[in-house]
Design a protein around this motif. Structure first.
Motif, short mmCIF file in Angstrom:
data_model
loop_
_atom_site.label_atom_id
_atom_site.label_comp_id
_atom_site.label_asym_id
_atom_site.label_seq_id
_atom_site.Cartn_x
_atom_site.Cartn_y
_atom_site.Cartn_z
N HIS A 101 0.86 -1.19 0.00
CA HIS A 101 0.00 0.00 0.00
C HIS A 101 0.89 1.23 0.00
N PRO A 102 0.74 2.09 -1.00
CA PRO A 102 1.68 3.20 -1.15
C PRO A 102 1.66 4.20 0.00
N ILE A 103 2.82 4.77 0.27
CA ILE A 103 2.92 5.90 1.21
C ILE A 103 3.74 7.00 0.51
N ALA A 104 3.68 8.20 1.06
CA ALA A 104 4.44 9.31 0.48
C ALA A 104 5.93 9.06 0.71
N ARG A 130 10.82 0.96 -3.32
CA ARG A 130 10.82 1.26 -4.75
C ARG A 130 9.84 2.41 -4.94
N ALA A 131 10.39 3.55 -5.35
CA ALA A 131 9.56 4.75 -5.44
C ALA A 131 9.29 5.12 -6.89
N THR A 136 6.02 8.94 -4.57
CA THR A 136 5.26 7.87 -3.88
C THR A 136 6.08 6.59 -3.78
N VAL A 137 6.04 5.97 -2.62
CA VAL A 137 6.66 4.66 -2.46
C VAL A 137 5.67 3.63 -2.99
N LEU A 155 0.26 5.39 8.97
CA LEU A 155 1.17 6.07 8.03
C LEU A 155 0.51 6.16 6.65
N GLU A 156 -0.07 5.06 6.26
CA GLU A 156 -0.76 4.95 4.97
C GLU A 156 -1.90 5.97 4.86
#
Ligand code: BT5
Length: 254
Positions: free
Chosen positions: A71-74, A124-125, A129-130, A187-188
């Motif tokens: 799940h992507p995070i900044a 891996r960004a 976004t990660v 965080l997400e």
């Protein structure tokens, strides 16, 4: 113990008898679309890795695990992953082994000044976004003193040595995942992240309040470690009185 229905950390587990690096395997699986929360673990690693290409000693008996985060995070919040993980691992060790390690910025847990755990976050960004990340956790759980190479024994120890008992790796791993999942969810969702546990981190810190040297990519900085901010940046008061931010590096106590 039941987890909420939406829980995903540890829902899928890839157990490997031996592999070069669970982080390497997990990064490959993450790229191939492995489900969020998949755990990769091995009895032993033949090419366990630390930061900056360093080797991580990983014989049988230790807990070598890598968690896949899809799940992507900044990207701006990626540095918090390691710090959150150190708090989660410390809580899990306290709950399951009755030991209270110190946290050394940014990615170590220590007992009696010796390292029992190292954390390696790989991301891996795509732009800001990660896209996916792997959180690698190496814990010297059941490693007897006789198994360590002598040079490592000078700086490392294990939970078995420190507590004089056998550690249940599975219970420890489950406790870590249980602590980590709500932290990652927060965080997400763009929540407080590290800020929410910063007080706990500071209280357990082996770094703050000490005169330290920090090896950064380009130089060695020396000064008093005064604080970390909400994104995990360490602040160092150098001899001139100036307070400078340190984004990454290795702390060498002096
Ligand atoms: C770390 O790197 O501390 C991150 C270690 C992460 C290991 C986990 S195991 C599961 C997953 N799969 C992997 O391949 N890696 C992760 P760093 O801060 O760079 O520290 C590396 C240094 O710690 C080495 O140069 C040694 O001095 C020391 N070291 C190596 N093995 C150790 C061990 N088992 N216990 C304590 N210290 C160790």
């Amino acid at each position: 113990q039941y987890l909420p229905k939406e829980a995903s950390f540890g829902k899928h587990v890839r157990w490997l008898p031996s592999c070069d690096s669970t982080n390497k395997t997990a990064m490959g699986l993450a790229g191939a679309g492995a489900p969020h929360g998949t755990l990769v673990t091995a009895w032993e690693q033949t090419g366990g890795r630390g930061r900056r290409g360093r080797a991580w000693f990983s014989p049988q008996g230790g807990l070598w695990m890598s968690l896949i985060l899809q799940h992507p995070i900044a990207l701006s919040r990626a540095a918090e992953l390691t710090l959150l993980c150190s708090v989660a691992v410390r809580r899990a060790i306290r709950a399951t082994c009755g030991a209270s390690p110190d946290i050394k910025w940014p990615n170590d847990l220590l007992m009696g000044g010796r390292k029992i755990c190292g954390i390696l976050a790989e991301i891996r960004a795509d732009g800001e976004t990660v896209q996916h990340a792997v959180l690698g956790i190496g814990i010297n759980s059941n490693i007897p003193a006789t198994a360590f190479p002598p040079d490592l024994l000078a700086i490392a120890t294990s939970l078995a040595i420190e507590t004089d008992s056998t550690i249940h790796n599975l219970t420890l791993a489950a406790a870590i995942l249980k602590e980590l999942e709500p932290m990652y969810r927060d965080l997400e969702a763009g929540g407080a992240g590290f800020q929410a546990v910063a007080g706990e981190w500071r209280a357990a810190s082996a770094t703050l309040g000490r005169h330290i040297r920090v090896q950064t990519a380009s130089k060695v900085l020396e000064g008093d470690a005064v604080d970390v901010d909400d994104s995990g940046v360490l602040y160092l008061r150098v001899d001139s009185g100036q307070v400078i931010p340190v984004h990454s590096g290795d702390v060498l106590f002096s």
